[in-house]
Design a protein around this motif. Sequence first.
Motif, mmCIF file in Angstrom:
data_model
loop_
_atom_site.group_PDB
_atom_site.id
_atom_site.type_symbol
_atom_site.label_atom_id
_atom_site.label_comp_id
_atom_site.label_asym_id
_atom_site.label_seq_id
_atom_site.Cartn_x
_atom_site.Cartn_y
_atom_site.Cartn_z
ATOM 1 N N ASP A 18 -33.335 39.309 -6.214
ATOM 2 C CA ASP A 18 -34.751 39.209 -5.856
ATOM 3 C C ASP A 18 -35.099 37.770 -5.442
ATOM 4 O OD1 ASP A 18 -37.252 40.299 -5.371
ATOM 5 O OD2 ASP A 18 -37.968 39.820 -7.404
ATOM 6 N N GLN A 19 -34.242 37.198 -4.613
ATOM 7 C CA GLN A 19 -34.384 35.856 -4.066
ATOM 8 C C GLN A 19 -34.277 34.746 -5.111
ATOM 9 O OE1 GLN A 19 -37.771 35.562 -1.474
ATOM 10 N NE2 GLN A 19 -36.903 37.007 -0.020
ATOM 11 N N ARG A 20 -33.762 35.071 -6.282
ATOM 12 C CA ARG A 20 -33.526 34.050 -7.313
ATOM 13 C C ARG A 20 -32.042 34.047 -7.667
ATOM 14 N NH1 ARG A 20 -37.487 34.990 -12.232
ATOM 15 N NH2 ARG A 20 -36.247 36.875 -12.306
ATOM 16 N N PRO A 21 -31.416 32.857 -7.713
ATOM 17 C CA PRO A 21 -30.004 32.815 -8.096
ATOM 18 C C PRO A 21 -29.824 33.149 -9.575
ATOM 19 C CG PRO A 21 -30.832 30.608 -7.605
ATOM 20 C CD PRO A 21 -31.946 31.559 -7.359
ATOM 21 N N CYS A 22 -28.840 33.983 -9.827
ATOM 22 C CA CYS A 22 -28.545 34.445 -11.182
ATOM 23 C C CYS A 22 -27.060 34.162 -11.442
ATOM 24 C CB CYS A 22 -28.832 35.941 -11.256
ATOM 25 S SG CYS A 22 -28.661 36.611 -12.890
ATOM 26 N N TYR A 23 -26.743 33.638 -12.616
ATOM 27 C CA TYR A 23 -25.379 33.200 -12.911
ATOM 28 C C TYR A 23 -24.842 33.847 -14.178
ATOM 29 C CZ TYR A 23 -26.345 29.648 -9.450
ATOM 30 O OH TYR A 23 -26.665 29.012 -8.289
ATOM 31 N N CYS A 24 -23.512 33.980 -14.214
ATOM 32 C CA CYS A 24 -22.817 34.436 -15.418
ATOM 33 C C CYS A 24 -21.400 33.874 -15.398
ATOM 34 C CB CYS A 24 -22.791 35.964 -15.505
ATOM 35 S SG CYS A 24 -21.827 36.748 -14.205
ATOM 36 N N VAL A 25 -20.741 33.892 -16.546
ATOM 37 C CA VAL A 25 -19.366 33.425 -16.653
ATOM 38 C C VAL A 25 -18.438 34.529 -16.156
ATOM 39 C CG1 VAL A 25 -17.546 32.729 -18.277
ATOM 40 C CG2 VAL A 25 -19.876 31.889 -18.585
ATOM 41 N N ASP A 26 -17.458 34.154 -15.376
ATOM 42 C CA ASP A 26 -16.411 35.093 -14.971
ATOM 43 C C ASP A 26 -15.401 35.144 -16.111
ATOM 44 O OD1 ASP A 26 -14.079 36.320 -13.956
ATOM 45 O OD2 ASP A 26 -14.676 35.787 -11.913
ATOM 46 N N LEU A 27 -15.503 36.184 -16.931
ATOM 47 C CA LEU A 27 -14.685 36.265 -18.144
ATOM 48 C C LEU A 27 -13.206 36.378 -17.837
ATOM 49 C CD1 LEU A 27 -16.984 38.525 -20.336
ATOM 50 C CD2 LEU A 27 -16.679 36.048 -20.446
ATOM 51 N N ALA A 28 -12.844 37.003 -16.736
ATOM 52 C CA ALA A 28 -11.425 37.102 -16.368
ATOM 53 C C ALA A 28 -10.852 35.720 -16.074
ATOM 54 C CB ALA A 28 -11.255 38.021 -15.156
ATOM 55 N N GLN A 29 -11.614 34.885 -15.376
ATOM 56 C CA GLN A 29 -11.146 33.533 -15.067
ATOM 57 C C GLN A 29 -11.107 32.674 -16.335
ATOM 58 O OE1 GLN A 29 -9.500 32.569 -12.701
ATOM 59 N NE2 GLN A 29 -10.188 30.726 -11.695
ATOM 60 N N LEU A 30 -12.044 32.878 -17.230
ATOM 61 C CA LEU A 30 -12.031 32.150 -18.497
ATOM 62 C C LEU A 30 -10.805 32.530 -19.323
ATOM 63 C CD1 LEU A 30 -13.586 30.093 -20.223
ATOM 64 C CD2 LEU A 30 -14.793 32.011 -21.253
ATOM 65 N N ARG A 31 -10.471 33.819 -19.345
ATOM 66 C CA ARG A 31 -9.261 34.262 -20.047
ATOM 67 C C ARG A 31 -8.014 33.666 -19.387
ATOM 68 N NH1 ARG A 31 -12.306 38.936 -20.745
ATOM 69 N NH2 ARG A 31 -11.524 39.903 -18.847
ATOM 70 N N ARG A 32 -8.026 33.564 -18.065
ATOM 71 C CA ARG A 32 -6.907 32.964 -17.342
ATOM 72 C C ARG A 32 -6.731 31.503 -17.775
ATOM 73 N NH1 ARG A 32 -2.007 33.054 -15.308
ATOM 74 N NH2 ARG A 32 -1.772 31.710 -13.496
ATOM 75 N N LEU A 33 -7.846 30.779 -17.871
ATOM 76 C CA LEU A 33 -7.795 29.391 -18.332
ATOM 77 C C LEU A 33 -7.211 29.313 -19.738
ATOM 78 C CD1 LEU A 33 -8.465 26.355 -18.195
ATOM 79 C CD2 LEU A 33 -10.791 26.943 -18.906
ATOM 80 N N GLN A 34 -7.658 30.184 -20.618
ATOM 81 C CA GLN A 34 -7.130 30.194 -21.985
ATOM 82 C C GLN A 34 -5.640 30.457 -21.983
ATOM 83 O OE1 GLN A 34 -9.839 33.208 -23.450
ATOM 84 N NE2 GLN A 34 -10.940 31.701 -24.700
ATOM 85 N N HIS A 35 -5.190 31.368 -21.136
ATOM 86 C CA HIS A 35 -3.761 31.685 -21.030
ATOM 87 C C HIS A 35 -2.964 30.473 -20.538
ATOM 88 C CE1 HIS A 35 -0.095 33.897 -20.134
ATOM 89 N NE2 HIS A 35 -0.139 33.357 -18.914
ATOM 90 N N LEU A 36 -3.479 29.813 -19.495
ATOM 91 C CA LEU A 36 -2.798 28.639 -18.956
ATOM 92 C C LEU A 36 -2.703 27.514 -19.981
ATOM 93 C CD1 LEU A 36 -4.347 28.593 -15.379
ATOM 94 C CD2 LEU A 36 -1.959 29.132 -15.963
#
Length: 129
Positions: free
Chosen positions: A107-125
């Motif tokens: 609705d013309q407003r930017p909305c954000y969230c964490v990409d949990l798959a990428q966060l899990r990838r970081l934890q794995h690395l």
Amino acid sequence: MTQASKRKSRKAAAALPDGCCDLPGADKLVLAPAELAEPLRPEDAELAMLAKALAHPVRILILRNLLRIGTCYFGRLADLLPVAASTASQHLSILKEAGLVRGEIDDQRPCYCVDLAQLRRLQHLLGDL
């Protein structure tokens, strides 16, 4: 305790290593330096990129807030941060570029969230260090 045993005790305490380079046998490498070296891995560049994206306390705070809140509009998220909205936007761009945060226009407003798959990838690395 006798004088001899006191001297022995002091010598034993003095022989204890103070740091990692003081470990017994550290000066007697069994392998040549080239054999000891860990090679670069293909995923090292990815880990470095993700670590660089987290290399500012405000970006860590953004992730922490988004993980706690879930999906959040930019205005509300910017209000939670100790920086100007323009600075928050720059930090969000870096996190988005690294794939740690996703952003959508709602609705013309930017909305954000964490990409949990990428966060899990970081934890794995990080776990594979």
